[in-house]
Design an enzyme around this catalytic site. Structure first.
Site, PDB file in Angstrom:
ATOM      1  N   GLY A  19       9.871  12.707   2.843  1.00  0.00           N
ATOM      2  CA  GLY A  19      11.204  13.128   2.422  1.00  0.00           C
ATOM      3  C   GLY A  19      11.286  13.088   0.921  1.00  0.00           C
ATOM      4  CG  HIS A  20       8.983  14.692  -1.663  1.00  0.00           C
ATOM      5  ND1 HIS A  20       7.872  15.401  -2.014  1.00  0.00           N
ATOM      6  CD2 HIS A  20       8.551  13.460  -1.319  1.00  0.00           C
ATOM      7  CE1 HIS A  20       6.807  14.632  -1.870  1.00  0.00           C
ATOM      8  NE2 HIS A  20       7.197  13.455  -1.451  1.00  0.00           N
ATOM      9  CD  GLN A  77       3.652  10.310   4.684  1.00  0.00           C
ATOM     10  OE1 GLN A  77       2.550  10.810   4.564  1.00  0.00           O
ATOM     11  NE2 GLN A  77       4.692  11.027   5.016  1.00  0.00           N
TER      12      GLN A  77
HETATM   13  P1  IMP Z   1       4.689   8.325  10.906  1.00  0.00           P
HETATM   14  O1  IMP Z   1       4.157   8.804   9.602  1.00  0.00           O
HETATM   15  O2  IMP Z   1       5.890   9.091  11.371  1.00  0.00           O
HETATM   16  O3  IMP Z   1       3.621   8.240  11.946  1.00  0.00           O
HETATM   17  O4  IMP Z   1       5.201   6.827  10.706  1.00  0.00           O
HETATM   18  C1  IMP Z   1       4.323   5.738  10.448  1.00  0.00           C
HETATM   19  C2  IMP Z   1       4.923   4.772   9.421  1.00  0.00           C
HETATM   20  O5  IMP Z   1       4.987   5.417   8.165  1.00  0.00           O
HETATM   21  C3  IMP Z   1       6.342   4.307   9.747  1.00  0.00           C
HETATM   22  O6  IMP Z   1       6.493   2.972   9.318  1.00  0.00           O
HETATM   23  C4  IMP Z   1       7.199   5.231   8.894  1.00  0.00           C
HETATM   24  O7  IMP Z   1       8.451   4.634   8.568  1.00  0.00           O
HETATM   25  C5  IMP Z   1       6.317   5.359   7.660  1.00  0.00           C
HETATM   26  N1  IMP Z   1       6.563   6.594   6.917  1.00  0.00           N
HETATM   27  C6  IMP Z   1       6.144   7.838   7.217  1.00  0.00           C
HETATM   28  N2  IMP Z   1       6.540   8.717   6.279  1.00  0.00           N
HETATM   29  C7  IMP Z   1       7.181   8.010   5.339  1.00  0.00           C
HETATM   30  C8  IMP Z   1       7.786   8.354   4.086  1.00  0.00           C
HETATM   31  O8  IMP Z   1       7.784   9.499   3.622  1.00  0.00           O
HETATM   32  N3  IMP Z   1       8.350   7.323   3.411  1.00  0.00           N
HETATM   33  C9  IMP Z   1       8.331   6.047   3.867  1.00  0.00           C
HETATM   34  N4  IMP Z   1       7.779   5.678   5.002  1.00  0.00           N
HETATM   35  C10 IMP Z   1       7.201   6.654   5.745  1.00  0.00           C
END
Ligand code: IMP
Length: 427
Positions: free
Chosen positions: A40-41, A223
């Site tokens: 999310g940007h 991420q």
């Molecule tokens: P997934 O990427 O949806 O598989 O989630 C795995 C973990 O990464 C979880 O703890 C999410 O909250 C975290 N996560 C995934 N994308 C983001 C991001 O853009 N910002 C912060 N945390 C993220």
């Protein structure tokens, strides 16, 4: 050297969108290299607020080609929705290109992630439920469908039917859900193909030529390093590799092109979802950081956990990625505190650590060793040069720099482009 990599150095949400957008002024290509629409940007530029999840932040600039590289997982339904949203704000999306090798997030990935997270109960990872893990899982198992499959209905159907046979057994026999219908998926995805096709090219060849021609290419991580599948706090991680090295593998570009690796570091730390977080603050200071920093997920709306800046993790990020500079974000959020703390190391199992402990149990048990610095009470969002910052805020930034061992080039004190202050070289 024409290529740079910009990435988050914590658990994501470091303000990369703004940072990339700020740096993008000087580049010709912005390349997203991992993850999918789990990111999310938030970008504010020229009065426009855009929340991007999959499309690179460079899209705001008419001179930039935005690239979704091979290593990204693309939900084509989401891609089209996001392109439409961006277009509605008056931004031209014709300069967005997507690799045909990128794997697709399919309806069964979303369905399966929902049920498996529920099945994990108290051990759930707290994913964004965008199907990221299941899609990367199928890629590694070599049963994934790729963007290029959209353009050959026969192949698409063949691959889909094979994979659905197994997925439907899992959904119905293990999770007691309804099976998914291949015909409906074929019809829906073939309908999407026409919208996606104009954007699909050989992105590897495009970038290679661009680099030879001396164009500036910026790789944009999603991420953060601590969510990296190999180097993060496994299993509480995402299913791709945000680390700098992965940018090259994903895009198919040689490492010799890169000479700048910018680490985005928030002046404190946040984390969404489950997993260890040594400097987490579950008191009124943590709440204050969350409120002032508007720490709610762009994708899921979940409240982020907040804590003091962790220099130990900063050093870990510096060595994993070969960071050449730091861009510090959200310094303004720390205003109004009598004292501020920085974690310099940990104590666990009767031992002291000044680096990321190599065993996960030690990290889970780690209690932070803090250094306390004087805070500042002035609001700093209107400062436009580093020297305008209160002395204590300058000392804080210099201490971050010293403890991480990488120079800070920019400090950000608010969401707008002009709230980015160049930091003079102290030498
Ligand atoms: P997934 O990427 O949806 O598989 O989630 C795995 C973990 O990464 C979880 O703890 C999410 O909250 C975290 N996560 C995934 N994308 C983001 C991001 O853009 N910002 C912060 N945390 C993220």
């Amino acid at each position: 050297m024409p290529a740079s990599i910009v990435l988050g150095t914590q658990w994501g949400d470091e303000g990369k969108g703004k940072a990339v957008d700020f740096l993008a002024d000087r580049v010709d290509y912005v390349v997203r290299y991992q993850g999918g629409n789990n990111a999310g940007h938030t970008v504010i530029a020229e009065g426009r607020l855009l929340k991007l999840q999959l499309i690179p932040s460079g899209i705001l600039y008419p001179h930039i080609t935005s690239v979704i590289a091979d290593g990204v997982v693309v939900d084509p339904r989401h891609l089209i929705k996001e392109m439409d949203q961006v277009r509605e704000t008056g931004v031209d999306v014709s300069r967005l290109v997507v690799s045909g090798n990128a794997h697709m997030i399919m309806p069964y990935h979303l369905e399966l992630e929902k049920v498996t997270e529920r099945f994990l109960g108290k051990n759930a990872l707290g994913t964004t439920k965008r199907g990221i893990g299941p899609a990367y899982g199928d890629k590694a198992a070599r049963i994934g469908l790729r963007i290029q499959d959209l353009f050959d209905e026969k192949i698409f159907r063949e691959k889909l039917e094979v994979v659905l046979r197994e997925k439907n057994l899992i959904l119905t026999k293990i999770y007691n859900r309804l099976p998914l219908d291949a015909d409906r998926i074929v019809e829906e995805y073939m309908g999407l193909a026409e919208r996606v096709q104009p954007h699909v090219i050989d992105t590897g060849a495009l970038l290679h030529q661009a680099l030879i021609d001396g164009k500036q290419v910026m790789f944009e991580g999603a991420q953060g390093v601590l969510l990296d599948l190999d180097h993060g706090t496994y299993p509480f991680v995402t299913s791709s590799n945000p680390v700098a090295g992965s940018a090259l593998a994903s895009a198919g570009v040689g490492p010799h092109w890169v000479d700048r690796v910018v680490g985005i570091m928030k002046a404190y730390i946040t984390r969404v979802g489950a997993g260890p977080f040594p400097t987490e603050l579950v008191d009124d200071v943590g709440e204050r950081l969350g409120t002032r920093g508007k720490e709610f997920g762009t994708v899921t709306g979940r409240q982020r956990r907040c804590g003091w800046f962790d220099a130990c993790l900063g050093r870990y990020a510096a060595r994993l990625n070969g960071l050449t500079e730091l861009l510090v974000t959200k310094l303004d959020v720390l205003s109004g505190l009598d004292t501020v703390k920085i974690c310099t190391g940990y104590r666990a199992y009767g031992q002291a650590f000044d680096d990321m402990p190599p065993h996960q149990s030690v990290f889970h048990d780690a209690s932070p060793i803090y250094e306390e610095l004087e805070g500042w009470h002035e609001e700093i969002d209107e400062c436009r040069v580093f020297e305008d910052l209160p002395k204590q805020a300058q000392v804080y930034v210099r201490r971050m720099e010293e403890l991480v061992g990488v120079p800070v080039s920019i400090v950000s004190v608010g969401p707008a482009r002009e709230q980015s202050l160049p930091v003079p070289d102290p030498r």
